[in-house]
Design a protein around this motif. Structure first.
Motif, PDB file in Angstrom:
ATOM      1  N   ARG A 222       0.837  -1.234   0.027  1.00  0.00           N
ATOM      2  CA  ARG A 222      -0.249   0.042  -0.054  1.00  0.00           C
ATOM      3  C   ARG A 222       1.026   1.274   0.080  1.00  0.00           C
ATOM      4  NH1 ARG A 222      -3.656  -3.356   3.010  1.00  0.00           N
ATOM      5  NH2 ARG A 222      -2.396  -2.696   4.885  1.00  0.00           N
ATOM      6  N   LEU A 223       2.250   1.066   0.999  1.00  0.00           N
ATOM      7  CA  LEU A 223       2.954   2.415   0.576  1.00  0.00           C
ATOM      8  C   LEU A 223       3.729   2.380  -0.445  1.00  0.00           C
ATOM      9  CD1 LEU A 223       3.970   2.097   4.428  1.00  0.00           C
ATOM     10  CD2 LEU A 223       2.342   3.809   3.381  1.00  0.00           C
ATOM     11  N   GLY A 224       3.789   1.372  -1.242  1.00  0.00           N
ATOM     12  CA  GLY A 224       4.739   1.433  -2.666  1.00  0.00           C
ATOM     13  C   GLY A 224       5.871   1.204  -2.294  1.00  0.00           C
ATOM     14  N   ASP A 225       6.403   0.370  -1.136  1.00  0.00           N
ATOM     15  CA  ASP A 225       7.853   0.324  -0.692  1.00  0.00           C
ATOM     16  C   ASP A 225       8.110  -1.096  -1.105  1.00  0.00           C
ATOM     17  OD1 ASP A 225      10.223  -0.245   0.702  1.00  0.00           O
ATOM     18  OD2 ASP A 225       9.361   0.563   2.390  1.00  0.00           O
ATOM     19  N   LYS A 226       8.636  -1.123  -2.564  1.00  0.00           N
ATOM     20  CA  LYS A 226       9.097  -2.453  -3.214  1.00  0.00           C
ATOM     21  C   LYS A 226       9.878  -2.988  -2.504  1.00  0.00           C
ATOM     22  CE  LYS A 226       9.499  -3.860  -8.037  1.00  0.00           C
ATOM     23  NZ  LYS A 226       9.903  -3.517  -9.530  1.00  0.00           N
ATOM     24  N   LEU A 261      -5.059 -10.562  -2.388  1.00  0.00           N
ATOM     25  CA  LEU A 261      -5.015  -9.481  -1.258  1.00  0.00           C
ATOM     26  C   LEU A 261      -3.946  -8.567  -1.502  1.00  0.00           C
ATOM     27  CD1 LEU A 261      -4.507 -11.949   1.652  1.00  0.00           C
ATOM     28  CD2 LEU A 261      -6.604 -10.440   1.270  1.00  0.00           C
ATOM     29  N   SER A 262      -2.838  -8.705  -2.310  1.00  0.00           N
ATOM     30  CA  SER A 262      -1.926  -7.934  -3.021  1.00  0.00           C
ATOM     31  C   SER A 262      -2.395  -6.714  -4.074  1.00  0.00           C
ATOM     32  CB  SER A 262      -0.702  -8.574  -3.521  1.00  0.00           C
ATOM     33  OG  SER A 262      -0.104  -9.543  -2.649  1.00  0.00           O
ATOM     34  N   SER A 263      -3.365  -7.524  -4.801  1.00  0.00           N
ATOM     35  CA  SER A 263      -3.965  -6.737  -5.647  1.00  0.00           C
ATOM     36  C   SER A 263      -4.754  -5.365  -5.171  1.00  0.00           C
ATOM     37  CB  SER A 263      -4.895  -7.528  -6.811  1.00  0.00           C
ATOM     38  OG  SER A 263      -5.945  -7.865  -6.134  1.00  0.00           O
ATOM     39  N   ARG A 264      -5.413  -5.898  -4.276  1.00  0.00           N
ATOM     40  CA  ARG A 264      -6.145  -4.876  -3.560  1.00  0.00           C
ATOM     41  C   ARG A 264      -5.508  -3.774  -2.754  1.00  0.00           C
ATOM     42  NH1 ARG A 264      -8.996  -9.028  -4.531  1.00  0.00           N
ATOM     43  NH2 ARG A 264     -11.394  -9.025  -4.942  1.00  0.00           N
ATOM     44  N   ALA A 265      -4.237  -4.286  -2.332  1.00  0.00           N
ATOM     45  CA  ALA A 265      -3.343  -3.395  -1.554  1.00  0.00           C
ATOM     46  C   ALA A 265      -2.871  -2.385  -2.423  1.00  0.00           C
ATOM     47  CB  ALA A 265      -2.457  -4.253  -0.989  1.00  0.00           C
ATOM     48  N   ALA A 266      -2.438  -2.936  -3.697  1.00  0.00           N
ATOM     49  CA  ALA A 266      -1.704  -2.114  -4.741  1.00  0.00           C
ATOM     50  C   ALA A 266      -2.852  -1.061  -5.292  1.00  0.00           C
ATOM     51  CB  ALA A 266      -1.409  -3.061  -5.924  1.00  0.00           C
ATOM     52  N   VAL A 267      -4.173  -1.400  -5.208  1.00  0.00           N
ATOM     53  CA  VAL A 267      -5.141  -0.532  -5.776  1.00  0.00           C
ATOM     54  C   VAL A 267      -5.364   0.550  -4.779  1.00  0.00           C
ATOM     55  CG1 VAL A 267      -7.568   0.039  -6.300  1.00  0.00           C
ATOM     56  CG2 VAL A 267      -6.418  -2.006  -7.107  1.00  0.00           C
ATOM     57  N   PHE A 307       2.209  -5.341  -9.975  1.00  0.00           N
ATOM     58  CA  PHE A 307       1.456  -4.400  -9.056  1.00  0.00           C
ATOM     59  C   PHE A 307       2.005  -3.082  -8.516  1.00  0.00           C
ATOM     60  CE2 PHE A 307      -1.284  -8.168  -7.781  1.00  0.00           C
ATOM     61  CZ  PHE A 307      -2.050  -8.586  -9.028  1.00  0.00           C
ATOM     62  N   LEU A 308       3.173  -3.596  -7.903  1.00  0.00           N
ATOM     63  CA  LEU A 308       3.975  -2.312  -7.461  1.00  0.00           C
ATOM     64  C   LEU A 308       4.467  -1.506  -8.387  1.00  0.00           C
ATOM     65  CD1 LEU A 308       6.138  -4.759  -4.861  1.00  0.00           C
ATOM     66  CD2 LEU A 308       4.541  -2.621  -4.249  1.00  0.00           C
ATOM     67  N   ASP A 309       5.077  -1.976  -9.537  1.00  0.00           N
ATOM     68  CA  ASP A 309       5.129  -1.121 -10.770  1.00  0.00           C
ATOM     69  C   ASP A 309       3.988  -0.161 -11.267  1.00  0.00           C
ATOM     70  OD1 ASP A 309       7.626  -1.954 -10.718  1.00  0.00           O
ATOM     71  OD2 ASP A 309       7.224  -3.400 -12.364  1.00  0.00           O
ATOM     72  N   GLY A 310       2.846  -0.642 -11.027  1.00  0.00           N
ATOM     73  CA  GLY A 310       1.527  -0.153 -11.372  1.00  0.00           C
ATOM     74  C   GLY A 310       1.348   1.115 -10.277  1.00  0.00           C
ATOM     75  N   ILE A 311       1.900   1.092  -9.022  1.00  0.00           N
ATOM     76  CA  ILE A 311       1.796   2.456  -8.211  1.00  0.00           C
ATOM     77  C   ILE A 311       2.725   3.296  -8.597  1.00  0.00           C
ATOM     78  CG2 ILE A 311       2.114   2.921  -5.932  1.00  0.00           C
ATOM     79  CD1 ILE A 311       1.668  -0.002  -4.857  1.00  0.00           C
TER      80      ILE A 311
END
Length: 424
Positions: A222-226, A261-267, A307-311
């Motif tokens: 959620r914080l985009g901390d890859k 769960l990760s997909s929702r966190a990414a959104v 997902f993270l790249d999408g952020i």
């Protein structure tokens, strides 16, 4: 680079499916040959013409055919394009090279046609180039049964075959790259388990611990901390492997849950919902068709990375570096009275420029992101019974407990006290 050959590189079943369809569509004979000109497979239901079979039924004819294939295969590789040639028996054939990473493996041979009806000169040359022991009357009769293809038709078929063969090469390169990635994933899993043994680390024994680490992992997304997300994901998967004792069915279920769960966190972190859902669906479809544990782990690493790249859809690398540095500075100093100016000064840029980057690249303000980090940290601290709501508020940088309660409720949906009481 490991030694390669055409037999190990091309998937025989897929080769048959694709080139058999090409053969049926064009009515042309197709063979896969190695560098020596030796035939590995005749593709489709179209066997060699009666003329060619008759020629090859004689030992000298067979040898000349092999030499023709070898020469054509080498020439096609030299120019890396379809190579037309007239075989010793006068037929028009073309070879399309198979080249992988500059390594020549063989070719696809196609044709066995005439460009026009055989005339007297053609028959004279045919008789001269073949064995005196061969029944020329039979050979002459079989010549009349050969298909005739115009130069334009032959060139078009050769160009189309070149495209098809290049598709096969690219597909198989992709398959080989994935296999290498799976191998590396397998080695990584083994290394992680060995490191745990060497360090005498306590083995993961319960799902309570796993879910706690999972929540931390989702917070990083959620914080985009890859960096932290990928590190935590690696530990999660090793925990999962240990807990399930390698049971593939259970691992598949947990991996599918983790991706969802990760997909929702990414959104929640700012990724585009439509794109994330498409990637998740593709992932689910892939997972359902695989069996190896290393493939599960490789695929989930890949999709979560996407997902993270999408952020962070950053077009400019300089912007990417600045935003990442600002985010890391916030992660390390969220508990202090942090301001936009202090962060900008740390990065040696103007506050207005940093504010613009947050809006442009993260679709939020500096304060929005800072607050999101603080709330995520508050959620972690709430799970510790020794921390009161007031202590949590101060620990994450809020001077006013009432303002903390207001912000927490906005993000989580309930007050800090209600949330904490629900945990114990």
């Amino acid at each position: 680079m490991p030694k390669r050959n055409i037999e190990s590189f091309l998937d025989p079943q897929y080769l048959e499916e694709i080139l058999a369809s090409f053969s049926k569509a064009t009515g042309l004979h197709i063979e896969a040959v190695n560098r020596k000109g030796e035939t590995l497979a005749i593709l489709g239901n179209k066997s060699r013409s009666d003329f060619c079979q008759f020629i090859r039924s004689h030992s000298k004819g067979e040898k000349k055919c092999l030499d023709s294939y070898k020469e054509a295969t080498l020439e096609s590789a030299k120019w890396n394009e379809p190579y037309f040639f007239r075989c010793h028996a006068g037929l028009i054939i073309w070879a399309v090279p198979i080249i992988v990473d500059s390594v020549f493996l063989g070719s696809i041979i196609c044709g066995q046609v005439l460009l026009w009806k055989p005339d007297e000169f053609f028959l004279q040359q045919l008789k001269k180039s073949n064995s005196k022991n061969m029944d020329f009357d039979t050979l002459q009769q079989k010549v009349k049964e050969l298909p005739i293809s115009s130069p334009e038709q032959s060139q078009a078929a050769a160009d189309m075959l070149f495209v098809v063969v290049n598709h096969l090469v690219k597909r198989n390169i992709h398959t080989m790259e994935e296999e290498n990635a799976y191998h590396l994933e397998r080695l990584q899993i083994k290394a992680d388990l060995e490191n745990r043994k060497k360090k005498n680390a306590a083995e993961f024994t319960d799902y309570g611990t796993y879910l706690k680490n999972e929540r931390r992992f989702l917070s990083y997304i959620r914080l985009g901390d890859k960096t932290r997300a990928e590190s935590t994901l690696k530990n999660l998967l090793t925990d999962l492997l240990t807990k399930t004792a390698g049971d593939k069915a259970t691992i598949k279920i947990r991996v599918l849950e983790l991706a969802s769960l990760s997909s929702r966190a990414a959104v929640e972190g700012g990724a585009d919902a439509e794109q994330v859902m498409v990637k998740l669906q593709d992932f689910n479809n892939e997972i359902n068709s695989i069996e190896r544990i290393e493939e599960f782990f490789f695929k989930v690493h890949k999709v979560i990375g996407e997902f993270l790249d999408g952020i962070f859809k950053l077009a400019d690398k300089k912007h990417l570096s600045l935003v990442n540095n600002a985010r890391n500075f916030i992660m390390e100093n969220y508990h202090k009275p942090l301001t936009l100016k202090a962060t900008a000064d740390h990065l040696f840029i103007s506050p207005s420029h940093l504010s613009r980057l947050f809006r442009l690249e993260l679709d939020c303000t500096f304060n929005d992101y800072l607050t999101r980090v603080r709330v995520e940290k508050a959620v972690e601290l709430m799970k510790k019974p020794e921390f009161s709501v007031e202590q949590v508020s101060k620990a994450i940088g809020f001077k006013s407990q009432s303002y903390f309660a207001e912000v927490f409720r906005k993000y989580i949906g309930v007050t800090p006290l209600i949330y904490k009481n629900s945990l114990f």
